[in-house]
Scaffold this motif. Sequence first.
Motif, PDB file in Angstrom:
ATOM      1  N   SER A  13      26.172  45.837  95.765  1.00 10.77           N
ATOM      2  CA  SER A  13      27.181  46.829  95.389  1.00 10.77           C
ATOM      3  C   SER A  13      27.885  46.455  94.085  1.00 10.77           C
ATOM      4  O   SER A  13      27.722  45.348  93.563  1.00 10.77           O
ATOM      5  CB  SER A  13      28.202  46.984  96.518  1.00 10.77           C
ATOM      6  N   ASN A  14      28.668  47.413  93.568  1.00 12.12           N
ATOM      7  CA  ASN A  14      29.427  47.189  92.335  1.00 12.12           C
ATOM      8  C   ASN A  14      30.373  45.999  92.500  1.00 12.12           C
ATOM      9  O   ASN A  14      30.878  45.758  93.594  1.00 12.12           O
ATOM     10  CB  ASN A  14      30.254  48.439  92.005  1.00 12.12           C
ATOM     11  N   PRO A  15      30.679  45.288  91.438  1.00 11.60           N
ATOM     12  CA  PRO A  15      30.250  45.530  90.058  1.00 11.60           C
ATOM     13  C   PRO A  15      28.968  44.772  89.668  1.00 11.60           C
ATOM     14  O   PRO A  15      28.454  44.981  88.579  1.00 11.60           O
ATOM     15  CB  PRO A  15      31.421  45.014  89.249  1.00 11.60           C
ATOM     16  N   GLU A  16      28.453  43.887  90.538  1.00 12.01           N
ATOM     17  CA  GLU A  16      27.312  43.067  90.122  1.00 12.01           C
ATOM     18  C   GLU A  16      26.024  43.879  89.996  1.00 12.01           C
ATOM     19  O   GLU A  16      25.256  43.695  89.062  1.00 12.01           O
ATOM     20  CB  GLU A  16      27.086  41.914  91.108  1.00 12.01           C
ATOM     21  N   ASN A  17      25.764  44.767  90.999  1.00 15.18           N
ATOM     22  CA  ASN A  17      24.505  45.531  91.013  1.00 15.18           C
ATOM     23  C   ASN A  17      23.303  44.621  90.790  1.00 15.18           C
ATOM     24  O   ASN A  17      22.413  44.915  89.994  1.00 15.18           O
ATOM     25  CB  ASN A  17      24.531  46.644  89.969  1.00 15.18           C
ATOM     26  N   ARG A  18      23.266  43.524  91.525  1.00 10.99           N
ATOM     27  CA  ARG A  18      22.200  42.535  91.359  1.00 10.99           C
ATOM     28  C   ARG A  18      20.986  42.929  92.176  1.00 10.99           C
ATOM     29  O   ARG A  18      21.098  43.282  93.359  1.00 10.99           O
ATOM     30  CB  ARG A  18      22.695  41.155  91.795  1.00 10.99           C
ATOM     31  N   LEU A  19      19.814  42.905  91.548  1.00  9.06           N
ATOM     32  CA  LEU A  19      18.565  43.216  92.237  1.00  9.06           C
ATOM     33  C   LEU A  19      18.030  41.976  92.939  1.00  9.06           C
ATOM     34  O   LEU A  19      17.826  40.933  92.312  1.00  9.06           O
ATOM     35  CB  LEU A  19      17.529  43.740  91.246  1.00  9.06           C
ATOM     36  N   ILE A  20      17.823  42.101  94.243  1.00  3.28           N
ATOM     37  CA  ILE A  20      17.228  41.033  95.042  1.00  3.28           C
ATOM     38  C   ILE A  20      15.871  41.533  95.499  1.00  3.28           C
ATOM     39  O   ILE A  20      15.782  42.529  96.233  1.00  3.28           O
ATOM     40  CB  ILE A  20      18.133  40.672  96.235  1.00  3.28           C
ATOM     41  N   THR A  21      14.804  40.889  95.040  1.00  6.51           N
ATOM     42  CA  THR A  21      13.471  41.431  95.254  1.00  6.51           C
ATOM     43  C   THR A  21      12.470  40.328  95.608  1.00  6.51           C
ATOM     44  O   THR A  21      12.683  39.160  95.267  1.00  6.51           O
ATOM     45  CB  THR A  21      13.001  42.199  93.993  1.00  6.51           C
ATOM     46  N   LYS A  22      11.393  40.728  96.290  1.00  8.20           N
ATOM     47  CA  LYS A  22      10.370  39.764  96.706  1.00  8.20           C
ATOM     48  C   LYS A  22       9.074  40.515  96.990  1.00  8.20           C
ATOM     49  O   LYS A  22       9.105  41.680  97.390  1.00  8.20           O
ATOM     50  CB  LYS A  22      10.822  39.002  97.955  1.00  8.20           C
ATOM     51  N   VAL A  23       7.949  39.850  96.774  1.00  7.88           N
ATOM     52  CA  VAL A  23       6.646  40.412  97.132  1.00  7.88           C
ATOM     53  C   VAL A  23       6.278  39.904  98.528  1.00  7.88           C
ATOM     54  O   VAL A  23       6.277  38.695  98.774  1.00  7.88           O
ATOM     55  CB  VAL A  23       5.563  40.033  96.111  1.00  7.88           C
ATOM     56  N   LEU A  24       5.996  40.834  99.424  1.00 10.50           N
ATOM     57  CA  LEU A  24       5.655  40.497 100.798  1.00 10.50           C
ATOM     58  C   LEU A  24       4.163  40.642 101.033  1.00 10.50           C
ATOM     59  O   LEU A  24       3.538  41.591 100.542  1.00 10.50           O
ATOM     60  CB  LEU A  24       6.395  41.418 101.780  1.00 10.50           C
ATOM     61  N   LYS A  25       3.609  39.723 101.802  1.00  8.45           N
ATOM     62  CA  LYS A  25       2.210  39.810 102.219  1.00  8.45           C
ATOM     63  C   LYS A  25       2.154  40.088 103.719  1.00  8.45           C
ATOM     64  O   LYS A  25       3.179  40.120 104.399  1.00  8.45           O
ATOM     65  CB  LYS A  25       1.491  38.509 101.878  1.00  8.45           C
ATOM     66  N   LYS A  26       0.962  40.273 104.209  1.00  7.90           N
ATOM     67  CA  LYS A  26       0.760  40.595 105.615  1.00  7.90           C
ATOM     68  C   LYS A  26       1.477  39.590 106.516  1.00  7.90           C
ATOM     69  O   LYS A  26       1.320  38.386 106.366  1.00  7.90           O
ATOM     70  CB  LYS A  26      -0.736  40.599 105.923  1.00  7.90           C
ATOM     71  N   GLY A  27       2.308  40.122 107.411  1.00  9.45           N
ATOM     72  CA  GLY A  27       3.047  39.276 108.339  1.00  9.45           C
ATOM     73  C   GLY A  27       4.420  38.864 107.866  1.00  9.45           C
ATOM     74  O   GLY A  27       5.208  38.324 108.647  1.00  9.45           O
ATOM     75  N   ASP A  28       4.747  39.108 106.590  1.00 14.41           N
ATOM     76  CA  ASP A  28       6.067  38.753 106.061  1.00 14.41           C
ATOM     77  C   ASP A  28       7.113  39.771 106.521  1.00 14.41           C
ATOM     78  O   ASP A  28       6.807  40.946 106.778  1.00 14.41           O
ATOM     79  CB  ASP A  28       6.044  38.697 104.538  1.00 14.41           C
ATOM     80  N   VAL A  29       8.354  39.301 106.590  1.00 13.06           N
ATOM     81  CA  VAL A  29       9.472  40.126 107.069  1.00 13.06           C
ATOM     82  C   VAL A  29      10.604  40.079 106.057  1.00 13.06           C
ATOM     83  O   VAL A  29      10.866  39.035 105.444  1.00 13.06           O
ATOM     84  CB  VAL A  29       9.972  39.611 108.443  1.00 13.06           C
ATOM     85  N   PHE A  30      11.297  41.210 105.871  1.00  9.83           N
ATOM     86  CA  PHE A  30      12.407  41.290 104.923  1.00  9.83           C
ATOM     87  C   PHE A  30      13.477  42.201 105.510  1.00  9.83           C
ATOM     88  O   PHE A  30      13.174  43.120 106.272  1.00  9.83           O
ATOM     89  CB  PHE A  30      11.913  41.853 103.585  1.00  9.83           C
ATOM     90  N   VAL A  31      14.731  41.944 105.128  1.00 10.62           N
ATOM     91  CA  VAL A  31      15.864  42.711 105.656  1.00 10.62           C
ATOM     92  C   VAL A  31      16.582  43.441 104.526  1.00 10.62           C
ATOM     93  O   VAL A  31      16.831  42.860 103.465  1.00 10.62           O
ATOM     94  CB  VAL A  31      16.857  41.789 106.393  1.00 10.62           C
ATOM     95  N   PHE A  32      16.937  44.712 104.773  1.00  7.74           N
ATOM     96  CA  PHE A  32      17.759  45.499 103.856  1.00  7.74           C
ATOM     97  C   PHE A  32      19.114  45.741 104.529  1.00  7.74           C
ATOM     98  O   PHE A  32      19.174  46.404 105.571  1.00  7.74           O
ATOM     99  CB  PHE A  32      17.100  46.846 103.543  1.00  7.74           C
ATOM    100  N   PRO A  33      20.206  45.228 103.950  1.00 10.68           N
ATOM    101  CA  PRO A  33      21.530  45.421 104.553  1.00 10.68           C
ATOM    102  C   PRO A  33      21.945  46.895 104.564  1.00 10.68           C
ATOM    103  O   PRO A  33      21.549  47.681 103.694  1.00 10.68           O
ATOM    104  CB  PRO A  33      22.453  44.591 103.649  1.00 10.68           C
ATOM    105  N   VAL A  34      22.761  47.254 105.525  1.00  7.36           N
ATOM    106  CA  VAL A  34      23.193  48.635 105.720  1.00  7.36           C
ATOM    107  C   VAL A  34      23.825  49.216 104.456  1.00  7.36           C
ATOM    108  O   VAL A  34      24.639  48.575 103.796  1.00  7.36           O
ATOM    109  CB  VAL A  34      24.173  48.747 106.907  1.00  7.36           C
ATOM    110  N   GLY A  35      23.414  50.427 104.103  1.00  8.98           N
ATOM    111  CA  GLY A  35      24.037  51.177 103.023  1.00  8.98           C
ATOM    112  C   GLY A  35      23.593  50.831 101.620  1.00  8.98           C
ATOM    113  O   GLY A  35      23.921  51.554 100.681  1.00  8.98           O
ATOM    114  N   LEU A  36      22.842  49.732 101.430  1.00 16.23           N
ATOM    115  CA  LEU A  36      22.471  49.336 100.073  1.00 16.23           C
ATOM    116  C   LEU A  36      21.190  50.041  99.619  1.00 16.23           C
ATOM    117  O   LEU A  36      20.284  50.300 100.411  1.00 16.23           O
ATOM    118  CB  LEU A  36      22.271  47.820  99.992  1.00 16.23           C
ATOM    119  N   VAL A  37      21.136  50.346  98.329  1.00 14.04           N
ATOM    120  CA  VAL A  37      19.957  50.992  97.745  1.00 14.04           C
ATOM    121  C   VAL A  37      18.779  50.023  97.811  1.00 14.04           C
ATOM    122  O   VAL A  37      18.899  48.862  97.395  1.00 14.04           O
ATOM    123  CB  VAL A  37      20.226  51.399  96.282  1.00 14.04           C
ATOM    124  N   HIS A  38      17.634  50.501  98.313  1.00 14.18           N
ATOM    125  CA  HIS A  38      16.462  49.635  98.423  1.00 14.18           C
ATOM    126  C   HIS A  38      15.187  50.446  98.214  1.00 14.18           C
ATOM    127  O   HIS A  38      15.207  51.681  98.178  1.00 14.18           O
ATOM    128  CB  HIS A  38      16.439  48.902  99.763  1.00 14.18           C
TER     129      HIS A  38
END
Length: 217
Positions: free
Chosen positions: A132-157
């Motif tokens: 969220s503002n003001p940082e607007n920092r992009l947190i990103t990763k490449v996932l392969k088969k079997g990998d798991v990732f979480v997106f927090p509530v309300g954030l653009v993803h």
Amino acid sequence: MAKHLVLLSLAVVFTFSCLAFAYEPSPLQDFCVADTTSSARVNGLACKDHMKVQADDFFFSGLHIAGNTSNAVGSSIKPVNVAQIPGLNTLGVSMVRLDFAPWGINPPHTHPRASEIITVVEGSLEVGFVTSNPENRLITKVLKKGDVFVFPVGLVHFQRNVGYGNAMALAVLSSQNPGAITIANAVVGSNPSIGSDILAKAFQVDKKIVEQIQSKF
């Protein structure tokens, strides 16, 4: 000292109780199968007569079938929420199947009522969210088969297939009806349209560029 510890403990319990009820309240009975014929307005859906509840109220079939990715973004989303399974009503959970053509995307979007956890079943996906503002920092990763990732509530993803073959993922969301707001559709494709002069100033671009983009929605 003991009194202070008791007060601190009560404060912690109260805080976590508030967090627990910040979204969907816990059910007060075994189940509340949605009565889709009811016109009652509640936070969720009215309950079906429990004596009329059947196994099919808790059942959905078809998640094994790939979605049609022949579209502009190259992806398909198959939801399994309270609209598909009435028995999810009040349970605070749902899921989706996501299919991607090569280099297809699930465009930047938010779920206003849910966090999301995703696992890749086939292929590779680039995923990410923006803080969220003001940082607007992009947190990103490449996932392969079997990998798991979480997106927090309300954030653009978003998700993008970074392979040359098809990709598929399954995601679980912490709401029976998480909702989705696709950023491009909401901002430049609203009905009626947001004024092009407003968007031009917001994006710091020429008004004609905004109007050109709006014409595509």
